[in-house]
Design a protein around this motif. Structure first.
Motif, PDB file in Angstrom:
ATOM      1  N   ASP A 196       0.822  -1.213   0.000  1.00 19.13           N
ATOM      2  CA  ASP A 196       0.000   0.000   0.000  1.00 19.13           C
ATOM      3  C   ASP A 196       0.856   1.263   0.000  1.00 19.13           C
ATOM      4  O   ASP A 196       0.339   2.353  -0.253  1.00 19.13           O
ATOM      5  CB  ASP A 196      -0.923   0.007   1.218  1.00 19.13           C
ATOM      6  N   PHE A 197       2.136   1.127   0.310  1.00 16.62           N
ATOM      7  CA  PHE A 197       3.077   2.259   0.308  1.00 16.62           C
ATOM      8  C   PHE A 197       4.247   1.907  -0.598  1.00 16.62           C
ATOM      9  O   PHE A 197       5.406   2.022  -0.241  1.00 16.62           O
ATOM     10  CB  PHE A 197       3.542   2.540   1.728  1.00 16.62           C
ATOM     11  N   SER A 233      11.371   4.849  -3.620  1.00 11.53           N
ATOM     12  CA  SER A 233      11.707   6.059  -4.387  1.00 11.53           C
ATOM     13  C   SER A 233      11.625   7.302  -3.513  1.00 11.53           C
ATOM     14  O   SER A 233      12.468   8.215  -3.616  1.00 11.53           O
ATOM     15  CB  SER A 233      10.742   6.199  -5.576  1.00 11.53           C
ATOM     16  N   LEU A 234      10.632   7.347  -2.633  1.00 13.16           N
ATOM     17  CA  LEU A 234      10.497   8.482  -1.728  1.00 13.16           C
ATOM     18  C   LEU A 234      11.680   8.574  -0.775  1.00 13.16           C
ATOM     19  O   LEU A 234      12.135   9.669  -0.426  1.00 13.16           O
ATOM     20  CB  LEU A 234       9.192   8.335  -0.948  1.00 13.16           C
ATOM     21  N   LEU A 235      12.191   7.410  -0.359  1.00 18.10           N
ATOM     22  CA  LEU A 235      13.354   7.386   0.522  1.00 18.10           C
ATOM     23  C   LEU A 235      14.572   7.983  -0.170  1.00 18.10           C
ATOM     24  O   LEU A 235      15.345   8.741   0.438  1.00 18.10           O
ATOM     25  CB  LEU A 235      13.632   5.942   0.945  1.00 18.10           C
ATOM     26  N   ALA A 271      17.209   0.294  -1.358  1.00 16.20           N
ATOM     27  CA  ALA A 271      16.956   1.575  -0.699  1.00 16.20           C
ATOM     28  C   ALA A 271      17.537   1.618   0.707  1.00 16.20           C
ATOM     29  O   ALA A 271      17.898   2.688   1.210  1.00 16.20           O
ATOM     30  CB  ALA A 271      15.450   1.845  -0.654  1.00 16.20           C
ATOM     31  N   SER A 272      17.605   0.450   1.374  1.00 16.28           N
ATOM     32  CA  SER A 272      18.180   0.433   2.721  1.00 16.28           C
ATOM     33  C   SER A 272      19.645   0.862   2.711  1.00 16.28           C
ATOM     34  O   SER A 272      20.168   1.344   3.724  1.00 16.28           O
ATOM     35  CB  SER A 272      18.036  -0.969   3.329  1.00 16.28           C
ATOM     36  N   LYS A 273      20.302   0.705   1.563  1.00 22.36           N
ATOM     37  CA  LYS A 273      21.702   1.159   1.461  1.00 22.36           C
ATOM     38  C   LYS A 273      21.789   2.685   1.489  1.00 22.36           C
ATOM     39  O   LYS A 273      22.799   3.243   1.920  1.00 22.36           O
ATOM     40  CB  LYS A 273      22.322   0.616   0.167  1.00 22.36           C
ATOM     41  N   MET A 280      13.487   8.556   9.123  1.00 22.54           N
ATOM     42  CA  MET A 280      13.451   7.792   7.870  1.00 22.54           C
ATOM     43  C   MET A 280      14.000   6.384   8.061  1.00 22.54           C
ATOM     44  O   MET A 280      13.494   5.416   7.462  1.00 22.54           O
ATOM     45  CB  MET A 280      14.247   8.530   6.794  1.00 22.54           C
ATOM     46  N   ALA A 281      15.028   6.249   8.905  1.00 20.97           N
ATOM     47  CA  ALA A 281      15.561   4.912   9.183  1.00 20.97           C
ATOM     48  C   ALA A 281      14.526   4.050   9.898  1.00 20.97           C
ATOM     49  O   ALA A 281      14.354   2.865   9.592  1.00 20.97           O
ATOM     50  CB  ALA A 281      16.833   5.032  10.012  1.00 20.97           C
TER      51      ALA A 281
END
Length: 683
Positions: free
Chosen positions: A57-58, A63-65, A183-185, A242-243
């Motif tokens: 759902d998100f 990309s937002l991150l 993205a976690s990187k 954010m993390a």
């Protein structure tokens, strides 16, 4: 329309603005606004991850991150330019540098390091590992999920549109977790960049203060270090949010509730745990030196919550018991109730008590399969079979089911719990009970469900027990379709034809044929498994034949002739119709021996000739089966009904077509056998 266009260009414009931050200096008041936007954006993203029901759902989160990380780095560059160039970077950084840490360099440095440790070592490291494992497991599970979708589609449990939607969801899930792994990187790199940037800023600030501004080392350290620490805190707080959002989104399961509802419901499921925790808090309040008031408030609060949960459980149990008692209360022995108990159901499945788990309501349970089967039979035969009543029966032996039509048992089989039916292969080495498959008569073995893979390795076909019951039910329904077609079904089907082709119905019923006579014709077609989907064509053929004769046999043959191509196409194998013909001499003798009777046309041959005909046909069918063929018998149209009556029982219901039906499909015909009188009589 304007709002849609605005939302479409908002992100591209924002990315261009972030790039400008890296190049163009910004004034301090604008930097304050951008910093506030950064903090609130991170907070909104964190709250959104808590309220979404499932990660997909998100799906824009990866990309937002990336955009948020780039925005934060752009703010770092802009603030560094102001700190080193003007010694002032706006009120937000000033406040964080003086108010948040009390103007102390040491306190500010310690708080900054704590935030970095929390973000980098605890949150970011864990989120990175979870994202990596989630991506790997999701990719590994893709083939199994795709196979499950294909199986549901083949079983008729879902439509083509639902299958496409589920495949898209599986693909989107794999893409999402793959993107989150990458993205976690960004989060990890952002944490490292924050440490390096603050060190550069401190060294650069001290150098500029001493060299360019002529400050002593104490003044330079005090001024620029506080601003740098404020800048670091302003950056690290949204970075930490954010993390945490990253960890939150990758650890969410596909629940049907938001995180708050799920957490409160699951944490409150054990009142004993809350009571023990509350008592522990009260005991800890007695320890000398402990804050008694705080422990008392927490302990009493936990005990009050546990008592409320107990009251809720008691009320729920009382309501449930009242409902069960109401169901258990015998209904009045009214006439309507007795009539309902007397009513004979058209289709029933009786289950032994240990088999009721297969109607549990799961996605692949018996009820769902039966629903899909009714739809499939309706598409194949052209009428909707009545609902199938399912109930348990203590009279049945363990692991046994029984299928009834109009109260009469038509078939019985086994479906033991926790086992699968393995057919074919080398099953001697596997444990289980030998059995015979009820539909095709194949030998097999009921093996434990955990040995599915081992059974498949032997080359066996493994079938779950629900599929065994449904396959048996399908065979019985198909064989008894004529019995299941009621007068009401014929009326409903006729009204459906009337809406599209009123002329065909008006010329047929109620004159020259009544609804009962139409039902008899349709039952005759279904008895030979001829679909009645094309009712308009059938009714047109019947209306023409009824002007000549209303004999049921002639009406059925007229309907078959109208459906000739559709009838023959059901027996094609690789585009070829393989047939067994009758020797011309024998066929002529059979035509001369044909006589009309009350049960239809009969071939009145002497018993010895009859035996020789049946024996010759059996040999021809056996020879074709050895070649891997399933043949049909073809004969003259005038003989077709009589030949079917003659050979149906001895051959297990081999199809019989007329020459006109066999040639109507315009396909290749391969003769694989001939029925002759020259067959010797067995001793």
């Amino acid at each position: 329309m304007k709002n849609r266009n605005l939302s479409k260009v908002a992100v591209p414009v924002g990315v261009v603005g972030i790039l400008l931050l890296l190049i163009v200096p910004v004034p301090a008041f604008l930097l304050d606004v951008l910093i506030i936007v950064n903090i609130l954006l991170a907070l909104v993203i964190l709250l959104t991850t808590m309220f979404v029901r499932k990660p997909l759902d998100f799906s824009v989160f990866p990309s937002l991150l990336l955009v948020a990380t780039l925005f934060r780095l752009g703010l770092n560059v802009a603030s560094t330019r102001l700190v080193l160039g003007q010694g002032y970077a706006g009120q937000v950084i000033q406040s964080f540098g003086h108010v948040a840490v009390g103007g102390s360099i040491i306190i500010g440095a310690v708080i900054f390091l704590i935030l970095v440790v929390i973000q980098f070592i605890v949150v970011t490291k864990g989120a990175e590992r979870v994202a990596e494992v989630g991506a790997r497991f999701t990719l590994d599970a893709m083939p199994g999920k795709q196979m499950a979708i294909d199986a549901d589609l083949n079983a008729g449990l879902i439509t083509d549109a639902q299958a496409r939607q589920r495949r898209a969801e599986v693909s989107a899930e794999a893409d999402f977790y793959g993107a989150m792994d990458g993205a976690s990187k960004f989060v990890k790199g952002d944490a490292i960049a924050g440490i390096i940037i603050i060190l550069i800023n401190i060294i650069g600030g001290i150098a500029i203060g001493m060299i360019q501004n002529g400050l002593d080392i104490g003044s330079a350290v005090g001024k620029y270090t506080l601003l740098t620490i404020g800048d670091g805190l302003v950056s690290q707080i949204p970075a930490l949010l954010m993390a945490v959002s990253t960890g939150m989104i990758v650890t969410r399961s596909n629940a049907e509730e938001d995180m708050g509802s799920t957490a409160s419901r699951q944490l409150g499921q054990s009142r004993v745990a809350l009571t023990i925790a509350g008592c522990a808090a009260l005991v800890m309040a007695l320890i000398p030196g402990m804050p008694i008031f705080a422990f008392l408030v927490v302990g009493v609060g936990l005990i009050v919550v546990s008592r409320r949960i107990k009251a809720t459980e008691t009320r729920t149990a009382r309501d449930l018991k009242a409902t069960e008692d109401a169901k258990a209360t015998p209904s009045p022995e009214t006439t309507e109730a007795i009539i309902e108990q007397m009513r004979v159901h058209a289709l029933e499945i009786l289950l032994a008590p240990d088999l009721v788990d297969i109607v549990s309501g799961a996605s692949d349970d018996l009820l769902a399969r039966v629903k899909a089967l009714r739809r499939k039979i309706a598409m194949d035969l052209g009428f909707v079979v009545p609902p199938v009543r399912t109930r348990d029966s203590i009279e049945l032996p363990a692991a046994t089911y029984s299928i009834r039509i109009a109260g009469v048992e038509m078939g019985r089989g086994l479906a033991p719990a926790g086992k699968l039916l393995a057919l074919g292969g080398s099953l001697g080495s596997l444990p289980g009970d030998a059995t015979v498959e009820p539909v095709f008569g194949l030998t097999g073995k009921w093996v434990p469900a955990e040995l599915r893979h081992a059974a498949e390795l032997t080359g066996a076909t493994v079938i779950d027990r629900v599929a065994v019951v449904v396959t048996h039910l399908s065979s019985i329904i198909t064989d008894n379709a004529a019995r299941l077609l009621t007068r009401e079904d014929v009326r409903v089907l006729t009204e459906g034809v009337r809406e599209l082709n009123p002329a065909a119905v008006d010329e047929l019923t109620p004159n020259p044929l009544s609804l009962a006579e139409v039902q008899r014709v349709l039952q005759g077609l279904l008895a030979e498994q001829v679909p009645i989907n094309d009712l308009a064509r059938i009714y047109e053929a019947l209306s023409l034949q009824a002007k000549v004769s209303t004999d049921p046999e002639g009406l059925i043959e007229a309907a078959r002739h109208a459906l000739g191509a559709a009838v023959a196409s059901r027996y094609l194998e690789d585009g070829t119709l393989r047939v067994i013909t009758i020797d011309p001499t024998l066929e002529q003798a059979m035509l001369e021996a044909a006589r009309p009777t009350a049960q239809g046309t009969q071939i009145l041959l002497d018993p010895e000739t009859n035996d020789r005909v049946v024996r010759s046909l059996s040999n021809a069918v056996r020879a074709a089966a050895d070649e891997g063929y399933s043949p049909t018998v073809v004969c003259a149209p005038a003989l077709r009904p009589a030949v079917r009556r003659l050979v149906s029982a001895p051959t297990g219901g081999i199809p019989v077509l007329s020459y006109s039906e066999a040639t109507a499909a315009d396909v290749r015909i391969d003769t694989v056998g001939v029925i002759r009188l020259a067959e010797p009589v067995a001793a």
